[in-house]
Design a protein around this motif. Structure first.
Motif, mmCIF file in Angstrom:
data_model
loop_
_atom_site.group_PDB
_atom_site.id
_atom_site.type_symbol
_atom_site.label_atom_id
_atom_site.label_comp_id
_atom_site.label_asym_id
_atom_site.label_seq_id
_atom_site.Cartn_x
_atom_site.Cartn_y
_atom_site.Cartn_z
ATOM 1 N N ASP A 180 60.315 101.616 156.100
ATOM 2 C CA ASP A 180 59.502 100.439 156.485
ATOM 3 C C ASP A 180 60.421 99.280 156.373
ATOM 4 O OD1 ASP A 180 59.190 100.445 153.843
ATOM 5 O OD2 ASP A 180 56.977 99.966 154.040
ATOM 6 N N ASP A 181 61.648 99.237 155.796
ATOM 7 C CA ASP A 181 62.708 98.315 155.964
ATOM 8 C C ASP A 181 62.980 97.793 157.144
ATOM 9 O OD1 ASP A 181 62.482 98.108 152.934
ATOM 10 O OD2 ASP A 181 64.661 98.963 152.894
ATOM 11 N N PRO A 182 63.544 96.634 157.478
ATOM 12 C CA PRO A 182 64.175 96.332 158.815
ATOM 13 C C PRO A 182 65.219 97.126 159.023
ATOM 14 C CG PRO A 182 64.151 94.370 157.300
ATOM 15 C CD PRO A 182 63.670 95.438 156.418
ATOM 16 N N GLY A 183 65.379 97.593 160.386
ATOM 17 C CA GLY A 183 66.328 98.717 160.741
ATOM 18 C C GLY A 183 67.931 98.019 160.934
ATOM 19 N N GLN A 184 67.834 96.780 161.275
ATOM 20 C CA GLN A 184 69.281 95.938 161.379
ATOM 21 C C GLN A 184 69.941 95.770 160.204
ATOM 22 O OE1 GLN A 184 70.778 95.594 164.320
ATOM 23 N NE2 GLN A 184 69.013 96.438 165.572
ATOM 24 N N THR A 185 71.338 95.600 160.636
ATOM 25 C CA THR A 185 72.146 94.890 159.497
ATOM 26 C C THR A 185 71.950 93.454 159.530
ATOM 27 O OG1 THR A 185 73.794 96.855 159.482
ATOM 28 C CG2 THR A 185 74.729 94.596 159.176
ATOM 29 N N ASN A 199 73.147 98.673 156.847
ATOM 30 C CA ASN A 199 72.186 99.568 157.047
ATOM 31 C C ASN A 199 72.963 100.919 156.938
ATOM 32 O OD1 ASN A 199 70.333 101.683 157.494
ATOM 33 N ND2 ASN A 199 69.385 100.710 159.317
ATOM 34 N N ARG A 200 72.801 101.789 155.867
ATOM 35 C CA ARG A 200 73.495 103.027 155.666
ATOM 36 C C ARG A 200 72.480 104.296 155.616
ATOM 37 N NH1 ARG A 200 78.732 102.196 154.607
ATOM 38 N NH2 ARG A 200 78.969 104.175 155.632
ATOM 39 N N LYS A 232 64.907 86.877 145.464
ATOM 40 C CA LYS A 232 64.368 85.469 145.906
ATOM 41 C C LYS A 232 65.144 85.252 147.352
ATOM 42 C CE LYS A 232 63.515 81.677 142.807
ATOM 43 N NZ LYS A 232 64.183 81.078 141.919
ATOM 44 N N LEU A 233 66.315 85.795 147.735
ATOM 45 C CA LEU A 233 66.898 85.496 148.881
ATOM 46 C C LEU A 233 66.279 86.630 149.858
ATOM 47 C CD1 LEU A 233 69.170 83.986 150.561
ATOM 48 C CD2 LEU A 233 70.645 85.662 149.393
ATOM 49 N N VAL A 234 65.968 87.943 149.385
ATOM 50 C CA VAL A 234 65.494 88.824 150.520
ATOM 51 C C VAL A 234 64.214 89.615 149.733
ATOM 52 C CG1 VAL A 234 66.354 90.858 151.563
ATOM 53 C CG2 VAL A 234 67.924 89.418 150.998
ATOM 54 N N PRO A 235 63.166 88.790 149.839
ATOM 55 C CA PRO A 235 62.037 89.417 148.961
ATOM 56 C C PRO A 235 61.600 90.863 149.335
ATOM 57 C CG PRO A 235 61.730 87.075 150.219
ATOM 58 C CD PRO A 235 62.936 87.820 150.648
ATOM 59 N N PHE A 236 61.996 91.593 150.423
ATOM 60 C CA PHE A 236 61.555 92.860 150.338
ATOM 61 C C PHE A 236 62.358 93.762 149.627
ATOM 62 C CE2 PHE A 236 64.918 93.141 153.941
ATOM 63 C CZ PHE A 236 65.389 94.310 153.620
#
Ligand SMILES: Cc1cc2nc3c(=O)[nH]c(=O)nc-3n(C[C@H](O)[C@H](O)[C@H](O)COP(=O)(O)OP(=O)(O)OC[C@H]3O[C@@H](n4cnc5c(N)ncnc54)[C@H](O)[C@@H]3O)c2cc1C
Length: 390
Positions: A180-185, A199-200, A232-236
Motif C-alpha cells: 500500500d505504499d505509493p507506487g511512484q519514485t 521504487n524497486r 519525519k520527512l516521509v511519515p509512511f
C-alpha cells in the motif's frame, strides 16, 4: 564493458580487465536511460534485455513540504522505450559480457587490477596488472582507461583534471516496500532535508542527500536520530526505519564532479567516469559512460581493425564527447548551487518553487527535463558494423 562488446562485435580483439571477482556491488547506478535502451534496440538486443528483471519509471515526481508535483514525463520521448529502466548494474554488466562472449575477439579477465602503464618512446603500449598469480604485463594497440572515478589509469597518465565541486554527499540505503505504499519514485524535500526513494518493487532504494562532509556528524548523532529524520520527512516509512540496524547498512557516496581537460595520450584514451565524474543529479553517469563507449567505438573501430588509432583519432573522441559532458555538468552545477545548496541550508518549511508550479499548470513543460535526463545532449547511435560470424 560496452566498448569492449562493441569492438569485439566489429571484429577487434579486446581484453577487458576487471579488478573485482564479480560485479556484485550494492548501490551502484541502476538507471538505464531511454537513450541507452535505444542503443539496445539498434543492436537488436532490446527484447532480450527487457526480459531481465527491472522496473520501469515513466515519470519523476517530487514532494516539497506537503505539495506534490511531476517534474519529468518520459512518455513523449522519440525513443522505443519511454521510461527509465531500473536494473542492478551487475545484471546490466553481465548482460553485456554475455553479448560480448558471442564474438571470438572478446576476452575478459576478472581479478586483474591495472596498477601501472607500460610506456615506450612516449607511447602507452599496455598496462601492468596485479592478478592472483602475480604481476603481469598486458600489451595492446590501444589502452582504454574506463576504471571509474578513482581511475588509476588517468592518474598514472598524468592527465589534467578540473574539479568542479559539489555541495553534497549521498547516503544510500534500502527499506522494505509495502503493497500500500505509493507506487511512484519520489523525491521528498523539506527544511534542510532531501530524500529520493526509488521504487524497486519489494524495497525502496533510498538516497539521503546530506551537506558535503556531514556524514561523520550524522553518524555521531547516532542511528536513532537518523531513523527519526527519515521518518519525519516521509511519515509512511516510520514503521520500518528500524530495519536500519547498523551503519554498515548505509553507504556513503562522496559526490565529486570533475573532468579531464585532455582525455588521451598516444596509445591511451580515458572514457566514462575516468574522464568525467558526474554529479548524481539526474542519475546520468551510466548514460554518459555508455555514450562515450559508443562514440569511441564509432570513431576508433575502423582504425583498430587496421592497427593502432592515431592521436588525431583519439582526440576526435574527446572532441565529440566534450560538449555533452560540459553541458550536462553545467546543468548539474546550476541545480546543485541553486536548488540543492538552498534546500540543505534551509531551516524553515519549504514551499514549491514557482517553476515547479509551472510544470503543474503546463504539463507539456515536463517534456523538457524528461528529454534532458532521458536522452541528454548529443545522443550517440551505433555506426560500427558487426562482423559476419558465418
Ligand atoms: C553509490 C553510487 C550511486 C550511483 N547512482 C547512479 C545512478 O543511479 N545512475 C547513474 O547513471 N549513475 C549512478 N552512479 C554513477 C555511475 O555508477 C557511474 O557514472 C558509471 O558507472 C560510470 O561507468 P564507468 O564504466 O565509467 O565506471 P565504473 O562503473 O565505475 O566502472 C569501473 C570499473 O573498473 C573497475 N576498476 C577500477 N579500477 C580498476 C583497475 N585499476 N583495474 C581494473 N579494474 C578496475 C571497477 O571495479 C569497475 O567495475 C552512481 C555511483 C555511485 C558510486
Amino acid at each position: 564493458m560496452m566498448l569492449g562488446f562493441l569492438l569485439a562485435r566489429a571484429g577487434v580483439e579486446v581484453l577487458v580487465l576487471e579488478k573485482h571477482a564479480d560485479f556484485l556491488r550494492d548501490f551502484r547506478g541502476d538507471t538505464i536511460h531511454p537513450s541507452t535502451l535505444e542503443l539496445m534496440y539498434e543492436l537488436g538486443l532490446l527484447d532480450e534485455f527487457l526480459k531481465r528483471p527491472h522496473q520501469e519509471l515513466q515519470e519523476l515526481r517530487g514532494q516539497v513540504g506537503r505539495e506534490t508535483f511531476t517534474m519529468a514525463d518520459f512518455s513523449h520521448l522519440p525513443t522505443h522505450c519511454k521510461f527509465i529502466a531500473l536494473m542492478p548494474q551487475w545484471d546490466f554488466l553481465n548482460f553485456l559480457v554475455e553479448q560480448g562472449r558471442r564474438y571470438p575477439g572478446f576476452h575478459i579477465e576478472m581479478q586483474a587490477e591495472a596498477t601501472d602503464l607500460i610506456e615506450e618512446n612516449g607511447h602507452v603500449v599496455g598496462v601492468r596488472i596485479a592478478t592472483q598469480h602475480g604481476i603481469r604485463e598486458v600489451r595492446a594497440n590501444l589502452t582504454i582507461g574506463a576504471d571509474g572515478r578513482h581511475s588509476v589509469i588517468r592518474a598514472r597518465a598524468g592527465l589534467p583534471v578540473v574539479n568542479l565541486g559539489a555541495p553534497m554527499d549521498v547516503l544510500w540505503t534500502r527499506l522494505s516496500r509495502r503493497a500500500d505504499d505509493p507506487g511512484q519514485t519520489f523525491g521528498y524535500v523539506d527544511r534542510g532535508k532531501l530524500l529520493v526513494l526509488l521504487n524497486r518493487e519489494d524495497y525502496w532504494q533510498c538516497a539521503f542527500v546530506i551537506p558535503k562532509g556531514a556524514a561523520d556528524e550524522i553518524r555521531q548523532r547516532g542511528l536513532p536520530a537518523f531513523r527519526e529524520e527519515i521518518a519525519k520527512l516521509v511519515p509512511f516509512l516510520r514503521d520500518r526505519v528500524d530495519e536500519l540496524r547498523d551503519w554498515k547498512d548505509i553507504s556513503l557516496l562522496t559526490v565529486a564532479v570533475d573532468r579531464l581537460t585532455q582525455w588521451s595520450r598516444p596509445g591511451l584514451l580515458c572514457i566514462g567516469d575516468a574522464a568525467h565524474a558526474m554529479s548524481p543529479i539526474g542519475g546520468v553517469g551510466i548514460n554518459l559512460a555508455i555514450q562515450d563507449a559508443v562514440a569511441a567505438a564509432n570513431i576508433l573501430g575502423p582504425a583498430l581493425l587496421q592497427g593502432t588509432p592515431s592521436e588525431h583519432d583519439l582526440r576526435a573522441v574527446q572532441k565529440r564527447r566534450m560538449f555533452p559532458t560540459r553541458a550536462t555538468q553545467r546543468l548539474q552545477l546550476i541545480i546543485q548551487n541553486n536548488v540543492i545548496r538552498r534546500v540543505l541550508g534551509s531551516t524553515k518549511p519549504l514551499t514549491l518553487p514557482w517553476f515547479f508550479k509551472l510544470f503543474q499548470r503546463f504539463p507539456y513543460l515536463r517534456r523538457i527535463p524528461a528529454r534532458l535526463v532521458g536522452i541528454g545532449f548529443r545522443p550517440e547511435h551505433i555506426h560500427l558494423p558487426a562482423q559476419d560470424l558465418h
